[in-house]
Structures are given as structure tokens and as C-alpha cells.
Design a protein around this motif. Structure first.
Motif, mmCIF file in Angstrom:
data_model
loop_
_atom_site.group_PDB
_atom_site.id
_atom_site.type_symbol
_atom_site.label_atom_id
_atom_site.label_comp_id
_atom_site.label_asym_id
_atom_site.label_seq_id
_atom_site.Cartn_x
_atom_site.Cartn_y
_atom_site.Cartn_z
ATOM 1 N N SER A 146 -10.228 -0.735 2.753
ATOM 2 C CA SER A 146 -9.784 0.410 1.964
ATOM 3 C C SER A 146 -8.716 -0.046 0.987
ATOM 4 O O SER A 146 -8.163 -1.142 1.098
ATOM 5 C CB SER A 146 -9.225 1.517 2.875
ATOM 6 O OG SER A 146 -8.068 1.047 3.569
ATOM 7 N N GLY A 147 -8.427 0.828 0.027
ATOM 8 C CA GLY A 147 -7.404 0.552 -0.966
ATOM 9 C C GLY A 147 -7.948 0.661 -2.377
ATOM 10 O O GLY A 147 -8.968 0.057 -2.701
ATOM 11 N N GLY A 206 -2.635 2.425 -2.030
ATOM 12 C CA GLY A 206 -3.178 2.120 -0.710
ATOM 13 C C GLY A 206 -3.696 0.702 -0.576
ATOM 14 O O GLY A 206 -4.263 0.349 0.468
ATOM 15 N N GLY A 240 0.780 -1.225 0.000
ATOM 16 C CA GLY A 240 0.000 0.000 0.000
ATOM 17 C C GLY A 240 0.806 1.265 0.000
ATOM 18 O O GLY A 240 0.239 2.367 -0.055
ATOM 19 N N SER A 241 2.130 1.162 0.052
ATOM 20 C CA SER A 241 2.945 2.366 0.156
ATOM 21 C C SER A 241 3.238 3.022 -1.181
ATOM 22 O O SER A 241 3.427 4.239 -1.242
ATOM 23 C CB SER A 241 4.276 2.023 0.854
ATOM 24 O OG SER A 241 4.996 1.066 0.095
#
Length: 570
Positions: free
Chosen positions: A214-215, A296, A181-182
Motif C-alpha cells: 500500500s501507499g 501513506g 507514510g505519516s
């Protein structure tokens, strides 16, 4: 003329394709059956130009019989002769695992007639893996994530993400990537990636999320003028201009799931594991710029694709169905010689709805033609037998039968065996007129010339009626003879038009996508000829028999009038 030229060109293409592949040069082959019925992955409408994933392993493929790099692999249609475009995502002969992608020209709905032929075992074969040719023109991005090194777009658009080398893990097909996610994957803006709402848009991917709350999976555009596909609250969501549509199905953490989104105008459809899981309308518009993938998102990702068209529901379902582990849609056939699928079943499976309508009309014409030929043959056989029976009696006692007052003339009228004879009905007409003449003027006066002319006129009228009776329903055969081929040609021309329209819509021209549609279109012409040819033979035979009966009737009429004049004229 245009249709003829088109068919000639297609025949030339097919001949060229056949020349480039000689099945006998390969030592081994395997039939891969495609099941789109309820027993496999059921497709209601079918799909075309679908990239199917073939998983090869020690249980269905002998890696020792092929080259170490799989460069001698070939894939053909069910006929074992027509090459199909394919490419290898992964080929590991050591561990006996491989993933091969094949562009299937057409998937027949609710059928088990489609199949592929896989060939291997040719030391002289040149590599034929063609990633760019394995996808249609609408496919703008395909990321397999099995690359050694920077991620590469498998299509011919070269929409490669910026240099990123994420961690590689085992995926549902070949390799997959693991994201924390970074750092999202950025695909630079390109004309082929521009989202045109009027043309449509499709996104699909396999996901194994660690976090379903989320993402983002996909994002293009800026601010409110952007399209985002994401996970939120355990659902798959699509957001545009601040409005969000969510899937009805939940996304489970820690499991591989296939997700897809299509956009056609304002209409949005969401899919989870090949099934529709939500829909709605968004005030979408054209978008451009860089594409951000997996911003994300925490989890694993595999087989991410984008297309500049809204893929049909059965297309999405076929993607999911063929990419599943132990897919129920694709399976090696029991016969490794590839003879389980006939040309006849392939042709019938490719016939379109309009073709079936024409064929249905032709089948009705065929039934009517056969019924007419059978009924008319029985009628003529009965007529000729009755004629022979009557003529035998007339030859034996003609003088008595030409006198209306004799017992023989009265008795023959009660003979049921002659009632079907048109010659008898001509005789009965003449005798009735003679009886009227004698009743009006007496027998002593005989028959005058005027009386003979009246009798002749009555017999002529009776002969016209008998001719009409003999020729009744023959017009149905002439309709089948002349109309059948024209109806068949109409079905063929319409089928060719539909095939070319489908090719134009798909934006891809190759003999593998053209040949099934053209071959199926020609079925209508064959059906038209199948109706017309038997009707032509039947019509000619019946016409000769009718002509013979009519000639016998005419001869008898002349004989009747001549003998009557000889016996009864003044």
C-alpha cells in the motif's frame, strides 16, 4: 521565401550560440558517448529534449582540474561548439561525486552516433548551470531531493512543495528522501499543474519501498473525480473514477526501481524500469487542485517528475537508461579530445523518414544517370571509331564505293567493323536507292534529278533516325539535372516543416533543438545537387560528342549526293 527567412534566422541563432562559447578557453574536455543501440539502452523511435543524468566520479572525471564548486563546467553537442543547457544537482569535490543534468536535443534511435562534450578548466568562466532551461515547457515539476533545506521544484514553474524537510538519504542519483507514510508532500494547486486529459500527463520516480502492499505516490482531485498512482498488492496501480489498472510486473521491496505512468486521453501506460508493464483505458477528465505525493508511502523516494504531456515510450526508457548506476547508455569515450563522432554521422542520424524517401529517389536517379553516361560514352566511342574506319575506306576508293555494282561496294557491306557507323548506314541507304534506280531504268540513263531527290529524301530520313539513336536516353540526364535540385528542395522544406512542428509540440525554442533537424533537412538539397551536377557535366560533354557525330554525318551526306550526281547524272 518563408523557408529562406527561417533558415537565415536559425543561422543567426547558431552564430550567436557559437559566439557565447569558445572551446579553446577550456583546458580539458571529455566525450560522453550515447548508445541507443542494443548494446546500450535500445531506443526504437528515438526521443527529443530529454534530460540526461551524467554521473561524475573519480573514475571518469578529474575533480582537481575543475573549480571546487563545478562552476566552470560546460556541456556541448558532439561538435564541441554548440552549448547545451544543463544544471548541477549535486557537486561534491571533496568526495568526488557529482550529478549533472543535460537537455539532449535529440536521441537517434538504434545508433551510437550521438555524443556530448563535457568541458572544464577555465578560471574565468562564469557559472552557467541553468536548472529552469534544462527542461522543456511540458515539464511541470521536478524534485531532485538533493536540496539543502526546503524541497524546491527544479523547473521554472516554482511548484515547490509546502515547507517540508524530510530525512535525506543516499539515492540512485544524488540525495533521496525517506518517508514513513505519516505526512504526504503537498504541492499547492497551480495553473501549470492542472491535468488536461487532452494534453496528456506523465509521472515518473525512483522508489525503494519498504512496503509494497500500500501507499500512494501521486494523487490529484477529490472523491471519485481524482487520479491516484499507488502501490497495491505488490503492483504499480493507476486509479480514476473507481477503476484501477495494475502493472503486470511486481514491485520488489527494498530495491531501487524506476516507475512511470503516462496518460493520453483515456489511454494509460505503466512502466517499470523503463519497460512497459501494463496498459488500459480509464474514463479520465480534467483535474485541478493540490497534489499529494507519497501519502501513506513507506520507503525512499528520488527524482520525482510530472509533465503536462504523455511522454513517449522511448523518452521513459531514456530517463531510466541514463539514470541507472553505471548506465550502459552513457559512457566516456576513449578519445578525450572529442573527435570520435563526425559531422557526417550526426547529419545522417538526424535525417527523418521523409528525408530518406527523397534521398532514396535521388539515389535511384543518380544510378540511372551514371548508367546512362557510361553507356552513352561507350556507344559514342564505338560510333566514332567505326566512322573513322569507314571514312578512311571511302576516301581511298570513293569512286568504286559509289557504284552499287562494284565488288568494293558489295564487300564493305560485309565488314563488321563499319556496322556501328551511322555514316555507313547513311551510305548504305544511298547505295540501296541507287541500286533500285539502276535496276528499274538501267545504268545507261544514269540518275535523273528526280532520282537524286528520292535518294536525298531517303538519306534525310535515315539521318533523322540516326539522330534519334544518338540522342536516345539523353532525356534521363535532363530529368536528373532539372528534377534533382527540386526534389532535394522538397525534402528540405518538408524537413524544416517537421522540425518546426516538433518545436511547437515541445514548446521549447533553442538552437540546440533546431540545428540538428535543419542540418539534416539540408542533406536532401545536397543530395539533389549531387545528382544534378555530375549529370550536367556529363550531359554537356555527351551533347558535344553527339553534335560532332551528327555534323560528320551531315557532311558525308552532302558529299555522297554531290559525288553520286557527278558520277551518275545524265
Amino acid at each position: 521565401m518563408a523557408a529562406v527567412l527561417a533558415l537565415s534566422s536559425l543561422a543567426a541563432l547558431a552564430a550567436h550560440a557559437a559566439e557565447t562559447f569558445a572551446p579553446d578557453d577550456w583546458k580539458h574536455r571529455q566525450t560522453i558517448s550515447i548508445d541507443t543501440s542494443a548494446d546500450g539502452v535500445e531506443l526504437k523511435q528515438g526521443a527529443s529534449l530529454v534530460p540526461l543524468a551524467l554521473r561524475l566520479h573519480s573514475g571518469n572525471f578529474a575533480f582537481a582540474e575543475a573549480r571546487a564548486d563545478g562552476s566552470d563546467l560546460r556541456v556541448t553537442a558532439a561538435d564541441g561548439k554548440t552549448p547545451l543547457r544543463f544544471h548541477l544537482e549535486k557537486y561534491d569535490a571533496t568526495n568526488e561525486l557529482a550529478v549533472l543534468w543535460v537537455q539532449q536535443p535529440k536521441l537517434t534511435p538504434s545508433a551510437k552516433t550521438d555524443a556530448l562534450q563535457l568541458f572544464w578548466g577555465n578560471d574565468k568562466a562564469a557559472p552557467a548551470s541553468d536548472a529552469k532551461g534544462s527542461y522543456d515547457a511540458a515539464q511541470t515539476l521536478v524534485l531532485h531531493f538533493s536540496d539543502n533545506g526546503p524541497l524546491r521544484d527544479a523547473t521554472g514553474n516554482a511548484n515547490h512543495p509546502r515547507d517540508v524537510q524530510p530525512a535525506t538519504v543516499a539515492g540512485p542519483l544524488g540525495g533521496a528522501i525517506r518517508l514513513d507514510g505519516s505526512a504526504p508532500l503537498i504541492v499547492p494547486a497551480a495553473p501549470s499543474l492542472r491535468l488536461i486529459a487532452a494534453n496528456g500527463f506523465s509521472f515518473s520516480a525512483w522508489i525503494k519501498p519498504g512496503d509494497v502492499q500500500s501507499g500512494e505516490l501521486f494523487h490529484q482531485g477529490t472523491g471519485s473525480q481524482s487520479l491516484a498512482i499507488a502501490l497495491a498488492g505488490g503492483k504499480l496501480t493507476v486509479t480514476f473514477n473507481g477503476k484501477t489498472i495494475s502493472s503486470s510486473a511486481n514491485i520488489a521491496p527494498g530495491l531501487w526501481q524506476h516507475v512511470a505512468v503516462t496518460l493520453a486521453g483515456k489511454r494509460v501506460l505503466l512502466y517499470v524500469n523503463g519497460a512497459e508493464a501494463g496498459s488500459g483505458e480509464l474514463a479520465s477528465g480534467d483535474l485541478g487542485g493540490d497534489i499529494s505525493l507519497a501519502a501513506g508511502y513507506r520507503g525512499d523516494l528520488d527524482e520525482l517528475t510530472l509533465a503536462a504531456t504523455a511522454r513517449p515510450a522511448d523518452y521513459i526508457k531514456a530517463l531510466y537508461g541514463s539514470q541507472q548506476p553505471d548506465s550502459p547508455m552513457l559512457a566516456p569515450a576513449d578519445d578525450d579530445e572529442g573527435e570520435s563522432v563526425s559531422y557526417f554521422s550526426i547529419l545522417l542520424g538526424a535525417v527523418t523518414v521523409d528525408g530518406w524517401i527523397v534521398i532514396g529517389i535521388l539515389m535511384l536517379m543518380a544510378v540511372i544517370s551514371v548508367a546512362v553516361m557510361i553507356g552513352k560514352t561507350r556507344f559514342l566511342v564505338t560510333t566514332q571509331r567505326a566512322n573513322r574506319h569507314f571514312l578512311e575506306r571511302f576516301r581511298a576508293e570513293s569512286d568504286a564505293l559509289l557504284d552499287p555494282d562494284t565488288e568494293a561496294a558489295r564487300a564493305i557491306a560485309n565488314g563488321g567493323e563499319v556496322s556501328a557507323s551511322p555514316i555507313y548506314r547513311i551510305y548504305a541507304t544511298g547505295i540501296a536507292e541507287m541500286r533500285q534506280r539502276f535496276a528499274a531504268r538501267g545504268r545507261a540513263g544514269g540518275l535523273s534529278d528526280a532520282s537524286l531527290n528520292i535518294i536525298r529524301a531517303s538519306i534525310d530520313a535515315a539521318m533523322v533516325r540516326e539522330s534519334q539513336r544518338l540522342n536516345s536516353q539523353m532525356v534521363l540526364l535532363t530529368i536528373a539535372i532539372s528534377g534533382g535540385p527540386f526534389l532535394g528542395l522538397l525534402g528540405t522544406v518538408v524537413g524544416v516543416m517537421i522540425t518546426f512542428a516538433a518545436i511547437a509540440a515541445a514548446g521549447d525554442v533553442n538552437v540546440n533543438s533546431i540545428a540538428p533537424g535543419i542540418a539534416a533537412a539540408l542533406v536532401a538539397t545536397v543530395a539533389g545537387l549531387a545528382v544534378a551536377i555530375p549529370a550536367l557535366f556529363g550531359y554537356n560533354w555527351l551533347a558535344i560528342q553527339i553534335k560532332n557525330v551528327s555534323a560528320d554525318t551531315q557532311v558525308f551526306a552532302d558529299e555522297f549526293l554531290t559525288r553520286a550526281a557527278e558520277l551518275h547524272s545524265r
